[in-house]
Design an enzyme around this catalytic site. Sequence first.
Site, mmCIF file in Angstrom:
data_model
loop_
_atom_site.group_PDB
_atom_site.id
_atom_site.type_symbol
_atom_site.label_atom_id
_atom_site.label_comp_id
_atom_site.label_asym_id
_atom_site.label_seq_id
_atom_site.Cartn_x
_atom_site.Cartn_y
_atom_site.Cartn_z
ATOM 1 N N SER A 143 36.603 29.259 35.867
ATOM 2 C CA SER A 143 37.256 29.331 37.171
ATOM 3 C C SER A 143 36.259 28.938 38.247
ATOM 4 O O SER A 143 35.035 29.092 38.072
ATOM 5 C CB SER A 143 37.748 30.761 37.437
ATOM 6 O OG SER A 143 38.142 30.933 38.789
ATOM 7 N N TYR A 156 36.673 39.990 37.638
ATOM 8 C CA TYR A 156 37.164 38.666 37.245
ATOM 9 C C TYR A 156 36.037 37.640 37.337
ATOM 10 O O TYR A 156 35.850 36.816 36.427
ATOM 11 C CB TYR A 156 38.330 38.277 38.149
ATOM 12 C CG TYR A 156 38.993 36.966 37.779
ATOM 13 C CD1 TYR A 156 39.782 36.859 36.639
ATOM 14 C CD2 TYR A 156 38.844 35.839 38.583
ATOM 15 C CE1 TYR A 156 40.395 35.662 36.303
ATOM 16 C CE2 TYR A 156 39.454 34.644 38.254
ATOM 17 C CZ TYR A 156 40.230 34.565 37.120
ATOM 18 O OH TYR A 156 40.839 33.374 36.783
#
Length: 266
Positions: A143, A156
């Site tokens: 990401s 995350y």
Amino acid sequence: MDLNNRHGIVTGAGQGIGRALAVELAGQGGHLLLVGRTEETLTETAKRVEAAGGTAEILVQDLGRPEAIDAVLAAVEPWDTVDTLVNNAGNVRAGRLEETTAADVQSMIDLNLVAPLQLTRALLPKLRASTGESGSLILNISSEIALVAMPFYAVYAATKSGVAAFGEAMRRELSGTGVHVATVYPGATDTDMMASQNADWERRPVSAVVADVLAGLAADEHEITATAPEAHDTHRLNATDPLKVDAAIVPGLDDLEAAVKDHRSI
């Protein structure tokens, strides 16, 4: 990378980037094991795979559970070739760390980080044995948050940064073996996973992200940044002067916290 006639596994294949990558591989004659938590969405992806010219099997598993790794291995045991692994499955829960439950922390760690590590470890013998003329491929979906870690996404960010470091280490470990390891860094993408947050982030179409992935693989890239081009300056600044990025983010902390407080896909 030659992506023709691939035999491989796509995790998180029921929607979003995973589904789109599966359809692209199908268009080049791929035979795919589609792994995800929901039979209905996997069945829809399988239909799209077959319409694109590929073939598919589905496996309903929560990869956050250790027994799911054995289930994937059992599903591909009869295959003569396993030359592709797309580690795409992931989940997210935003919010202040002290307000995040221990269960949500563990869920992100188990699915986003432990699952791709364990699945890669388990499948490496088959991937090594299936290199052939075109080579095998491990494609890890990290990401943009691994390039610029955002507040209220601490766990995350930790998991996706771990995926990035895992890919870098495995790229070096597998050098010369015929197994190509590539890591993808998508930014905010217009998927169901992003639907529960309201931050003022432009969401790129899934098709644009996948186009970047395919272009990167065609160029034999190992690090594929699939974000809007205007974000690249921030990536570079964060690598050289992160406090300047802090100065840009911190004044909007309250608004950002309010916008992402309901962001959850677990």
